[in-house]
Design a protein around this motif. Structure first.
Motif, PDB file in Angstrom:
ATOM      1  N   GLY A  78       4.392  -0.670   1.030  1.00  7.24           N
ATOM      2  CA  GLY A  78       4.543   0.646   1.632  1.00  7.24           C
ATOM      3  C   GLY A  78       3.331   1.532   1.403  1.00  7.24           C
ATOM      4  N   LEU A  79       2.151   0.910   1.319  1.00  7.27           N
ATOM      5  CA  LEU A  79       0.909   1.643   1.050  1.00  7.27           C
ATOM      6  C   LEU A  79      -0.148   1.249   2.081  1.00  7.27           C
ATOM      7  CD1 LEU A  79       0.790   1.001  -2.807  1.00  7.27           C
ATOM      8  CD2 LEU A  79       1.508   3.121  -1.674  1.00  7.27           C
ATOM      9  N   SER A  80      -1.276   1.930   2.047  1.00  8.36           N
ATOM     10  CA  SER A  80      -2.392   1.579   2.925  1.00  8.36           C
ATOM     11  C   SER A  80      -3.247   0.498   2.250  1.00  8.36           C
ATOM     12  CB  SER A  80      -3.251   2.803   3.215  1.00  8.36           C
ATOM     13  OG  SER A  80      -3.965   3.175   2.047  1.00  8.36           O
ATOM     14  N   PRO A  81      -3.929  -0.336   3.048  1.00 11.45           N
ATOM     15  CA  PRO A  81      -4.841  -1.326   2.451  1.00 11.45           C
ATOM     16  C   PRO A  81      -5.902  -0.675   1.557  1.00 11.45           C
ATOM     17  CG  PRO A  81      -4.445  -1.859   4.752  1.00 11.45           C
ATOM     18  CD  PRO A  81      -3.818  -0.508   4.505  1.00 11.45           C
ATOM     19  N   GLY A  82      -6.331   0.532   1.911  1.00 15.56           N
ATOM     20  CA  GLY A  82      -7.311   1.237   1.092  1.00 15.56           C
ATOM     21  C   GLY A  82      -6.806   1.502  -0.317  1.00 15.56           C
TER      22      GLY A  82
END
Length: 201
Positions: free
Chosen positions: A40-44
């Motif tokens: 539930g996060l961004s790849p960054g």
């Protein structure tokens, strides 16, 4: 108890994301974007908290080992009935189904064992965990049959446990549901009885 930091929470989300993706697709197909999506996060954010995918994997190895050790310790400490009952409790902790059963972690562990063949860093972490778990089982077995044959018996039992993990993950439905722990306990009884009998001759 102090609340975990935002960094700790994010790192934990990422590790859990890898676990979920690995359980379904394996390590090779667990891309950073798939891990991020599962977390539930961004790849960054994944790249911010971990330098590479292998670092996430090594963290997962430590966490899975810790979870199993807690489960084993809790079951072995609750046992009343002597050394054989403690060996059974060890096997139950690894193989019994129940509220604390975790098929995704078992599938991830099988994938980790395959990666241990391919990646030296993973092999070192895997071997450290497996060696410690095997030594603990060997101590339990030694209280039943003595030290002389405890390594061989413990290694045989531990190898069978790992084999159950592989079959349960690679060929679901092959093993009758709920049979692994009871079968392993019967195998353990047979091995322990045979070792006792040979000591007496």
């Amino acid at each position: 108890m102090a609340r975990p930091s935002n960094t700790e929470e994010r790192r934990q989300q990422i590790v859990e994301g890898l676990l979920r993706v690995m359980a379904e697709r394996g390590y090779e197909r667990a891309s950073i974007s798939e891990i991020a999506k599962a977390a539930g996060l961004s790849p960054g954010l994944v790249h911010y908290h971990f330098t590479e995918k292998q670092e996430i994997l090594l963290t997962l190895v430590e966490q899975l080992a810790g979870r199993v050790r807690e489960r084993v310790k809790a079951r072995v400490e609750r046992v009343r009935g002597g050394a054989r009952a403690q060996v059974d409790a060890f096997l139950d902790a690894y193989l019994a189904t129940g509220d604390d059963a975790d098929p995704a972690s078992v599938a991830a562990w099988v994938t980790i064992s395959a990666e241990a063949v391919r990646q030296p860093e993973v092999r070192a972490a895997y071997e450290k965990v497996v060696r410690a778990d095997l030594e603990f089982l060997e101590e339990l077995v030694a209280t039943v049959i003595g030290r002389r044959r405890s390594r061989a018996v413990a290694a045989g039992l531990f190898a069978a446990v790992q084999g159950y993990f592989v079959l349960a993950s690679a060929a679901p439905g092959l093993i009758p549901p709920g049979s692994a722990a009871s079968t392993m306990k019967r195998m353990a009884a047979g091995l322990l009885d045979a070792a006792d009998a040979s000591e007496g001759t």
